[in-house]
Enzyme design. Sequence first.
Site, PDB file in Angstrom:
ATOM      1  N   LYS A 220       0.814  -1.222   0.000  1.00  0.00           N
ATOM      2  CA  LYS A 220       0.000   0.000   0.000  1.00  0.00           C
ATOM      3  C   LYS A 220       0.846   1.271   0.000  1.00  0.00           C
ATOM      4  O   LYS A 220       2.003   1.265   0.398  1.00  0.00           O
ATOM      5  CB  LYS A 220      -0.987  -0.028   1.177  1.00  0.00           C
ATOM      6  CG  LYS A 220      -2.146  -1.002   0.896  1.00  0.00           C
ATOM      7  CD  LYS A 220      -3.189  -1.044   1.978  1.00  0.00           C
ATOM      8  CE  LYS A 220      -4.291  -2.037   1.568  1.00  0.00           C
ATOM      9  NZ  LYS A 220      -5.274  -2.233   2.644  1.00  0.00           N
ATOM     10  N   ARG A 254      -3.333 -10.179   5.213  1.00  0.00           N
ATOM     11  CA  ARG A 254      -3.727 -10.270   3.806  1.00  0.00           C
ATOM     12  C   ARG A 254      -2.583  -9.729   2.961  1.00  0.00           C
ATOM     13  O   ARG A 254      -2.244  -8.551   3.070  1.00  0.00           O
ATOM     14  CB  ARG A 254      -5.003  -9.443   3.607  1.00  0.00           C
ATOM     15  CG  ARG A 254      -5.544  -9.426   2.191  1.00  0.00           C
ATOM     16  CD  ARG A 254      -6.797  -8.552   2.132  1.00  0.00           C
ATOM     17  NE  ARG A 254      -7.313  -8.443   0.783  1.00  0.00           N
ATOM     18  CZ  ARG A 254      -6.847  -7.588  -0.122  1.00  0.00           C
ATOM     19  NH1 ARG A 254      -5.847  -6.776   0.167  1.00  0.00           N
ATOM     20  NH2 ARG A 254      -7.383  -7.564  -1.328  1.00  0.00           N
TER      21      ARG A 254
HETATM   22  C1  7PJ Z   1      -8.015  -4.669   2.164  1.00  0.00           C
HETATM   23  C2  7PJ Z   1      -9.040  -5.512   1.749  1.00  0.00           C
HETATM   24  C3  7PJ Z   1      -7.690  -4.607   3.548  1.00  0.00           C
HETATM   25  C4  7PJ Z   1      -9.429  -6.224   3.903  1.00  0.00           C
HETATM   26  C5  7PJ Z   1      -8.249  -4.469   0.052  1.00  0.00           C
HETATM   27  C6  7PJ Z   1      -5.412  -3.350  -1.559  1.00  0.00           C
HETATM   28  C7  7PJ Z   1      -6.772  -2.777  -1.598  1.00  0.00           C
HETATM   29  N1  7PJ Z   1      -9.732  -6.292   2.601  1.00  0.00           N
HETATM   30  N2  7PJ Z   1      -9.171  -5.372   0.416  1.00  0.00           N
HETATM   31  N3  7PJ Z   1      -8.437  -5.407   4.368  1.00  0.00           N
HETATM   32  N4  7PJ Z   1      -7.514  -4.034   1.078  1.00  0.00           N
HETATM   33  N5  7PJ Z   1     -10.111  -6.969   4.777  1.00  0.00           N
HETATM   34  O1  7PJ Z   1      -5.180  -4.540  -1.390  1.00  0.00           O
HETATM   35  O2  7PJ Z   1      -4.487  -2.515  -1.722  1.00  0.00           O
HETATM   36  O3  7PJ Z   1      -6.823  -3.880   4.026  1.00  0.00           O
HETATM   37  S1  7PJ Z   1      -8.089  -3.953  -1.598  1.00  0.00           S
END
Ligand code: 7PJ
Length: 278
Positions: A220, A254
């Site tokens: 990010k 994640r």
């Molecule tokens: C997240 C997500 C996060 C959860 C994305 C990216 C944007 N789901 N989906 N937490 N980020 N739970 O991966 O940069 O931080 S999409």
Amino acid sequence: MKWLCAGRQLDLSEPLIMGIVNVTPDSFSDGGRYAGTPEAIAHGLELLEQGADILDIGGESTRPGAAEVTEQEELERVIPVVEALAKTGAVISVDTSKAGVIREAVKAGAHIINDVRALQEPGALEAAAQTNAGICLMHMQGTPATMQKNIAYSDLLQEVERFLLDRAQCAQSAGIARERICLDYGFGFGKTVDQNFELLANTDYFARLPYPILVGLSRKSSLGAVVGRDVSDRLIASVTGALIAAQRGAGIVRVHDVAATRDAFKIWHMTVSKTHKD
Ligand code: 7PJ
């Protein structure tokens, strides 16, 4: 701590690695490389080989300013990938906010609904309640289109906590058992760089709540802001961030870079196992 996800009891005594499978042509961090169905399936299989505990399949980009996707388009992107990867026996999560996608994804074999909008879209709460999937509720200020404008909190940790507990309460009132719910403070979603790091630093503040905590910070822009590197060059920053989150109580991280994160966790766990207890 355990997380109940469609009949599976995920054991979070050691943090789990959720590998990201994007099925979006405009996803910011892998530039649409996995846009097609076969490519997304192959990528998911590769992440499983690298040691992913969960695969998170997403058909809607939530980067700031990304185009909206219709339900039909999202279904076409996500469902074939869910069906194929669920057949491997892997734990499958779907990154979606739409009621129709929630319903179809669970029918296709998904175990987890990961919603960056915390089940606030029309019908989403009811759709989720009608499944037995695990549910990840994330905090975001504003919407993906507006979230980086007018960022304002009077007390960041308290406000994020209050929102998450309120959404967890709504979910439980709708019939979603507490054991199915996981919370995420939403690193990068309507926060400044400093605020994102305040959240990361205080992951343990959230980890004291009676819900598992998921943290997503992989590649990010706030990591990029600190190390001065663009998205293709944030591996070390991402792995370091994931390790910090896990050490401060995240039950699930994640990540895009599963193999590297797995290595970091192995070194951590090996060290923990050799630590003298008194
Ligand atoms: C997240 C997500 C996060 C959860 C994305 C990216 C944007 N789901 N989906 N937490 N980020 N739970 O991966 O940069 O931080 S999409």
